[in-house]
Design an enzyme around this catalytic site. Structure first.
Site, PDB file in Angstrom:
ATOM      1  N   HIS A  38      -3.521   6.844  13.131  1.00  0.00           N
ATOM      2  CA  HIS A  38      -3.808   5.420  12.952  1.00  0.00           C
ATOM      3  C   HIS A  38      -3.893   4.732  14.303  1.00  0.00           C
ATOM      4  CE1 HIS A  38      -3.558   1.266  11.601  1.00  0.00           C
ATOM      5  NE2 HIS A  38      -3.719   1.684  10.353  1.00  0.00           N
ATOM      6  N   LYS A  42      -1.686  11.755   9.343  1.00  0.00           N
ATOM      7  CA  LYS A  42      -2.495  10.536   9.419  1.00  0.00           C
ATOM      8  C   LYS A  42      -2.469  10.014  10.854  1.00  0.00           C
ATOM      9  CE  LYS A  42      -4.646   6.671   8.690  1.00  0.00           C
ATOM     10  NZ  LYS A  42      -4.016   5.571   7.967  1.00  0.00           N
ATOM     11  N   HIS A  44      -1.994  -6.594   9.930  1.00  0.00           N
ATOM     12  CA  HIS A  44      -1.894  -6.055  11.292  1.00  0.00           C
ATOM     13  C   HIS A  44      -1.197  -7.013  12.253  1.00  0.00           C
ATOM     14  CE1 HIS A  44      -4.025  -2.348  10.481  1.00  0.00           C
ATOM     15  NE2 HIS A  44      -4.785  -3.057   9.680  1.00  0.00           N
TER      16      HIS A  44
END
EC number: 3.5.1.5
Length: 572
Positions: free
Chosen positions: A226, A224, A327
């Site tokens: 990101h 992954k 975030h």
């Protein structure tokens, strides 16, 4: 002498047959049975005075030594499946896999029994006459923040979780990565207790190759990338080089701030290699404002996450708050507020609805506890399908919603399986696949399953008071069944791993009891392989107004005030 009964009597006894229409929950979607594989007059039905008895529909001589004798059969069930279609059949299961879709029974007394679907004294039976069977759902965007997610997933009909994380660490709150061999081993060991199939992503953010290889060798079924770790062209190229070398998939959350390049730079770095794009609309993250254009490329496998599905009057407000938390943003910092505003665009969220209905967006997932809800992948999929029927009308001229239904169920079953090299084992109810089966009453379809079967064994179900005289008295809620208890958990769920990890025998190395299955064919798939969702039109986005056009035509829709499969199902 043949007995003639009315169609109403037949449906009441054996369930709907060819031409009958079944409403899915309280949506406006109607599924019509296309084919019935059962022989009229030889239907199998269990119960007092029914046909599954010794010498009738149950063989009096067949033992389990006969490989054609079933362990479990679901009779007279309506199947909704992206590959099989919408059909009526018995489902035969043996050794945890589906061995037959057809007519079960006793060939000594019945005609047209499918050869490997014998009912014997060794066979358990479940009446499916007024139920719908679907393949267990697959969620490919899991932040493994807490182990309790698995319970909520399986209770919603999702039986496979793919993602990354290590628990409630900040890195996991924001990104779906299980970083490094040490954490990979710990997470496999922890997931031994989970009643679902699991696969882990390694951290794909590294510009050199060896730190990526070691994670795949430790069991990662994919990588992954990101943006919070830096989704740079160098990182993208490195991850895809290793993916091509080791036959695993790469998932990507692209660069919202366009710090290291724009969408065109990312596509140049990808260089035609297959990649699975997360929340491709952009509210979950990705090149602002035009990441949605990635869905037009034939090498991109585009997914949505469920918080934007479907577009409603509350979608925008909810997203701003979620984004701040996930975030680590601060409303007091103007740059953080600008970052959040750049990601939440009503115009692209509206377009996302239509791109799903057109078959341009191919996969649905959750983004669990990181702006998405793990228990709502299935619900949000069907809410989107219903909204699109109401706003866009029927797809095709069949006089039913079958094509739309098959398009949408593919988004959380077969297509994520194809994307991650596991379609040989899960994703549909085809013969040979693991018997991960979800049974629904039509009125609760998409919301609350009746029974969830894992590898041929009932693992979760709606169950009443255990001290009651029968199974149905209140309170009725989901409870783990024997398939999710004790040593059985290790026999009813699997780990999906890389071929390198399977070769290294991480099952023995890590002391695992669950079966490990290697992913394969991840690098030779493309959007053309995604079932009912393979459309690749030209997509453009106005950089100032965020308007989305498909082949030059503006696509947009209005948000709705209410959705089906909603509050009336969750009053208590």
């Amino acid at each position: 002498m043949a007995l003639t009964i009315s169609r109403a009597q037949y449906v009441a006894t054996y369930g709907p047959t060819v031409g009958d229409k079944v409403r899915l929950g309280d949506t406006n979607l109607w599924a019509t049975i296309e084919q019935d594989l059962l022989t009229k007059g030889d239907e199998c039905k269990f119960g007092g005075g029914k046909s599954v008895r010794d010498g009738m529909a149950q063989s009096g001589t067949a033992t389990r030594d006969n490989p054609n004798v079933l362990d479990f059969v679901i009779t007279n069930v309506m199947i909704i499946d992206a590959k099989l279609g919408i059909i009526k059949a018995d489902i035969g299961i043996r050794d945890g896999r589906i061995v037959g879709i057809g007519q079960a029974g006793n060939p000594d007394t019945m005609d047209n029994v499918t050869p490997n679907m014998i009912i014997g004294a060794s066979t358990e039976v479940h009446n499916g006459a007024h139920l719908i069977a679907t393949a267990g759902g697959i969620d490919t965007h899991i932040h493994f923040i807490c182990p309790q997610q698995a319970q909520h997933a399986i209770e919603s009909g999702v039986t496979t979780l793919i993602g990354g994380g290590t628990g409630p660490a900040d890195g996991t709150h924001a990104t779906t990565c299980t970083p490094g061999a040490w954490y990979m081993e710990r997470m496999f060991q922890a997931a031994e207790a989970l009643p679902v199939n699991v696969g882990f992503f390694g951290k794909g953010n590294c510009s050199t190759l060896d730190p990526l290889r070691e994670q795949i060798e430790a069991g990662a079924l994919g990588l992954k990338i990101h943006e919070d770790w830096g989704a740079t062209p160098a990182v993208i190229d490195s991850a895809l080089k290793v993916a091509d070398e080791m036959d695993i998939q790469v998932a990507i959350h692209t660069d919202t701030l366009n710090e290291s390049g724009f969408l065109e730079d990312t596509m140049k770095a990808i260089d035609g290699r297959v990649i699975h794009t997360f929340h491709t609309e952009g509210a979950g993250g990705g090149h602002a404002p035009d990441i949605i254009k990635a869905a037009m490329y034939s090498n991109v496998l585009p997914a949505s996450t469920n918080p934007t599905r479907p577009f409603t009057k509350n979608t925008i407000d909810e997203h701003l708050d979620m984004l701040m938390v996930c975030h680590h943003l601060d409303k007091r910092v103007p740059e953080d507020v600008a970052f959040a505003d750049s990601r939440i665009r009503p115009e692209t969220i509206a377009a996302e609805d239509i791109l799903h209905d057109m078959g341009v967006f191919s996969i649905m997932s959750s983004d669990s506890q990181a702006m998405g809800r793990i228990g709502e992948v299935v619900i949000r999929t069907w809410q989107t399908a219903d909204k699109m029927k109401m706003q866009r009308g029927e797809l095709g001229n069949e006089g039913n919603d079958n094509f739309r239904i098959k398009r949408y169920i593919a988004k959380y079953t077969i297509n994520p399986a194809i994307a991650h090299g596991i379609a040989e084992h899960i994703g549909s109810l085809e013969v040979g696949k693991i018997a991960d089966i979800v049974l629904w009453k039509p009125m609760f379809f998409g919301v609350k399953p009746e029974v969830v079967i894992k590898k041929g064994f009932i693992s979760y179900a709606k169950m009443g008071d255990p001290n009651a005289s029968i199974p149905t008295p209140q309170p009725v809620f989901y409870r783990p069944m024997y398939g999710a208890q004790g040593l059985a958990t290790a026999q009813t769920a699997v780990f999906f791993v890389s071929q390198a990890a399977e070769k290294a025998d991480i099952r023995a190395k890590f002391g695992l009891h669950k079966e490990t299955i290697a992913v394969k064919g991840c690098r030779n798939v493309g959007k053309k392989d995604l079932v009912h969702n393979d459309v690749t039109p030209n997509i453009t986005v106005d950089a100032e107004r965020y308007e989305v056009r498909v082949d030059g035509e503006l696509i947009t829709c209005e948000p709705v005030d209410s959705v089906p499969l909603g509050q009336r199902y969750f009053l208590f």
